[in-house]
Every structure is written in structure tokens, then in C-alpha cells.
Design a protein around this motif. Structure first.
Motif, PDB file in Angstrom:
ATOM      1  N   VAL A 244     -20.678 -29.310   4.044  1.00 12.92           N
ATOM      2  CA  VAL A 244     -21.963 -28.796   4.532  1.00 12.92           C
ATOM      3  C   VAL A 244     -22.144 -27.372   4.032  1.00 12.92           C
ATOM      4  CG1 VAL A 244     -23.362 -28.241   6.555  1.00 12.92           C
ATOM      5  CG2 VAL A 244     -21.843 -30.233   6.601  1.00 12.92           C
ATOM      6  N   ASN A 245     -23.307 -27.105   3.434  1.00 16.95           N
ATOM      7  CA  ASN A 245     -23.679 -25.734   3.111  1.00 16.95           C
ATOM      8  C   ASN A 245     -24.610 -25.265   4.229  1.00 16.95           C
ATOM      9  OD1 ASN A 245     -25.087 -23.410   2.124  1.00 16.95           O
ATOM     10  ND2 ASN A 245     -24.442 -23.945   0.058  1.00 16.95           N
ATOM     11  N   PRO A 246     -24.164 -24.333   5.071  1.00 17.15           N
ATOM     12  CA  PRO A 246     -24.955 -23.945   6.244  1.00 17.15           C
ATOM     13  C   PRO A 246     -26.089 -22.970   5.968  1.00 17.15           C
ATOM     14  CG  PRO A 246     -22.899 -22.736   6.219  1.00 17.15           C
ATOM     15  CD  PRO A 246     -22.838 -23.687   5.053  1.00 17.15           C
ATOM     16  N   GLN A 247     -26.271 -22.545   4.709  1.00 18.26           N
ATOM     17  CA  GLN A 247     -27.340 -21.595   4.400  1.00 18.26           C
ATOM     18  C   GLN A 247     -28.688 -22.168   4.833  1.00 18.26           C
ATOM     19  OE1 GLN A 247     -27.318 -20.127   0.339  1.00 18.26           O
ATOM     20  NE2 GLN A 247     -29.526 -19.775   0.378  1.00 18.26           N
ATOM     21  N   GLY A 248     -29.404 -21.440   5.691  1.00 19.96           N
ATOM     22  CA  GLY A 248     -30.717 -21.861   6.145  1.00 19.96           C
ATOM     23  C   GLY A 248     -30.706 -22.896   7.247  1.00 19.96           C
ATOM     24  N   SER A 249     -29.547 -23.237   7.748  1.00 24.58           N
ATOM     25  CA  SER A 249     -29.435 -24.288   8.760  1.00 24.58           C
ATOM     26  C   SER A 249     -29.825 -23.782  10.146  1.00 24.58           C
ATOM     27  CB  SER A 249     -27.996 -24.807   8.810  1.00 24.58           C
ATOM     28  OG  SER A 249     -27.121 -23.784   9.292  1.00 24.58           O
ATOM     29  N   PRO A 250     -30.158 -24.688  11.076  1.00 24.35           N
ATOM     30  CA  PRO A 250     -30.393 -24.280  12.463  1.00 24.35           C
ATOM     31  C   PRO A 250     -29.076 -23.825  13.088  1.00 24.35           C
ATOM     32  CG  PRO A 250     -30.420 -26.666  12.276  1.00 24.35           C
ATOM     33  CD  PRO A 250     -30.371 -26.128  10.877  1.00 24.35           C
ATOM     34  N   PRO A 251     -29.144 -23.035  14.166  1.00 25.06           N
ATOM     35  CA  PRO A 251     -27.918 -22.494  14.774  1.00 25.06           C
ATOM     36  C   PRO A 251     -26.917 -23.565  15.196  1.00 25.06           C
ATOM     37  CG  PRO A 251     -29.855 -21.370  15.620  1.00 25.06           C
ATOM     38  CD  PRO A 251     -30.362 -22.531  14.820  1.00 25.06           C
ATOM     39  N   ASP A 252     -27.396 -24.715  15.627  1.00 27.01           N
ATOM     40  CA  ASP A 252     -26.512 -25.763  16.126  1.00 27.01           C
ATOM     41  C   ASP A 252     -26.259 -26.851  15.083  1.00 27.01           C
ATOM     42  OD1 ASP A 252     -29.059 -26.724  16.076  1.00 27.01           O
ATOM     43  OD2 ASP A 252     -28.917 -27.815  17.978  1.00 27.01           O
TER      44      ASP A 252
END
Length: 249
Positions: free
Chosen positions: A87-95
Motif C-alpha cells: 500500500v502506498n499511503p500517499q493521499g490516503s484517508p486517515p483510517d
């Protein structure tokens, strides 16, 4: 090394919020060194999880992204190998961690396929999930905007697809991707049903990842012109069970 690419693009809307699009790319590999590595990647000893029995409930509709040559049998992932994903968390929602874990768990439950999370990544290559030496890389899940991923332009909130390898006349998925529109996910934050709609978007795209195509039935989460539900429908579940069935390879 012939390449065969199939794209399916449909805007999906929940109320006034965009939700889903499907894009899948497929590659067929000729015999040789690369073919040997692919065969190693899709070979295994036995199933990791038991087959999911297809529900006997009447009704429902499903379709597959691609089938085996000259057959209506769907192309599948190998149920004897874990589907590694990053998973690339860039730009993802907090949860995002909870969101992804929950969606993956649902797909595992209804397919009998095994997923293995191998961590976060800074990778942003959603188009080519193969290393320089030809080895398939883990499935990439991430968030982006239309500037980075042009297919997200307009009322589009996600893209999902898988790549298959063909060895000895048999096609097997070996890698894939899911990219979710960061702007659409930001807009969903203001909704009362934020979590359920965000989950529905991801389930829809993971449905494409494991091999489901759009259908014209509003009772399915894979409905191509609008999401009328936020969980898998009867047809979705039948299709998912078929996609996870069978033995190794």
C-alpha cells in the motif's frame, strides 16, 4: 512477447459522489526464461484456504474480466499462492489501514484466496507491476489524482485490474493494481455514510482485481453504472466463489 490489454471504463456514482471505474491490463508470456519464472510464481503444493462453496440462492448476475482460451472458465489467481500486496499511503484517508484490511478480509472470505500484506511502499507505478528482470511485483494499492493517473479524470473514483501470465496454454493472474481517486475520497469525508461508501469503492475495485467485470444489475456491487449497495450482492458472491475455486496453477 505479445501483450494483450483490455480496458473497461465506466463511471459509477453513489448519489452525487463518484465511485468506481475498472481498468484491467493483461499480458501473455511466451516460453523461455521469463516463462520459467512465471511458472515458478504460479506453482505450489496445495490450497492455502478451502474452496468457498457457491451459494445456491437463485438470482444474481456476474461476469468475468477474461476467460481461458475457448472456454467460459474464468482466469483466476492461484489459490495455492498468497497474493502479496503493498500500500502506498500517499493521499490516503486517515483510517486507510482499517479500510484496506477490512476490504481484503471480505474478498478473502468470499473467494478462498489468500492475501499477504508486505508493507507500505513509495512506489507509484500503477501501470507496470513487473520488475526489470520480469518478475511480477506485489499488487499495488494507492491513491492518486487525474494529473498523475489520467484515467481518473472526471467522475471517476477508482481503477482496478490484474495482469495474467500464460504458460502452457493456461492463464493465471500474477499481479495487479488498485488506484483510488484522492479527490473523490476527500469528498466522501463529509457524508454520513463515509466509511460504507469508501469501503464499497474499494470492494468494487478489488472485485476487478480478482477477476470480476461490470454487470448491468443494480443489485450487485459490480454494477457498472451506479452503486446501489455497499456490500457484495448475490451474483457478486457467486462470481467470487468461482474465481477462488480450483486447484494450483
Amino acid at each position: 512477447m505479445p501483450a494483450h490489454e483490455q480496458r473497461q471504463r465506466t463511471v459509477t456514482v453513489v448519489s452525487t459522489v463518484v465511485t468506481a471505474i475498472a481498468v484491467a491490463a493483461f499480458l501473455a508470456f511466451d516460453p523461455g526464461t521469463l516463462g520459467t519464472r512465471i511458472r515458478e510464481a504460479i506453482g505450489a503444493e496445495g490450497r492455502i484456504h478451502p474452496e468457498v462453496q457457491e451459494q445456491g440462492i437463485p438470482g444474481g448476475h456476474y461476469d468475468f474480466m477474461v476467460t481461458q482460451r475457448g472456454s467460459d472458465e474464468p482466469v483466476r489467481w492461484n489459490p495455492c499462492r498468497e497474493i502479496h500486496y503493498v500500500v502506498n499511503p500517499q493521499g490516503s484517508p486517515p483510517d486507510y489501514e482499517t479500510l484496506v484490511e477490512r476490504a481484503i478480509a471480505e474478498v478473502e472470505e468470499h473467494t478462498g484466496l489468500a492475501f499477504e500484506y508486505v508493507g507500505t511502499t513509495e512506489e507509484r507505478n500503477f501501470d507496470d507491476r513487473f520488475a526489470a528482470d520480469g518478475d511480477p511485483q506485489p499488487v499495488l494499492i494507492g491513491w492518486a489524482d487525474a494529473e498523475e493517473v489520467p484515467e481518473l479524470e472526471g467522475d471517476v473514483a477508482g481503477i482496478g485490474g490484474a495482469t495474467y501470465a500464460e504458460a502452457n496454454g493456461r492463464r493465471t493472474y500474477v499481479t495487479g493494481m488498485v488506484v483510488l481517486d484522492v479527490d473523490a475520497y476527500d469528498e466522501l469525508v463529509s457524508r454520513k455514510d463515509t466509511e460504507s461508501v469508501q469501503l464499497a469503492v474499494l470492494l468494487h475495485e478489488l472485485g476487478h482485481l480478482v477477476g470480476l467485470a461490470h454487470v448491468e444489475d443494480r443489485g450487485e456491487i459490480m454494477f457498472g453504472d451506479g452503486v446501489a449497495r455497499t456490500s457484495f450482492g448475490t451474483g457478486d458472491l457467486k462470481g467470487l466463489a468461482r474465481l477462488g475455486a480450483g486447484g494450483c496453477g
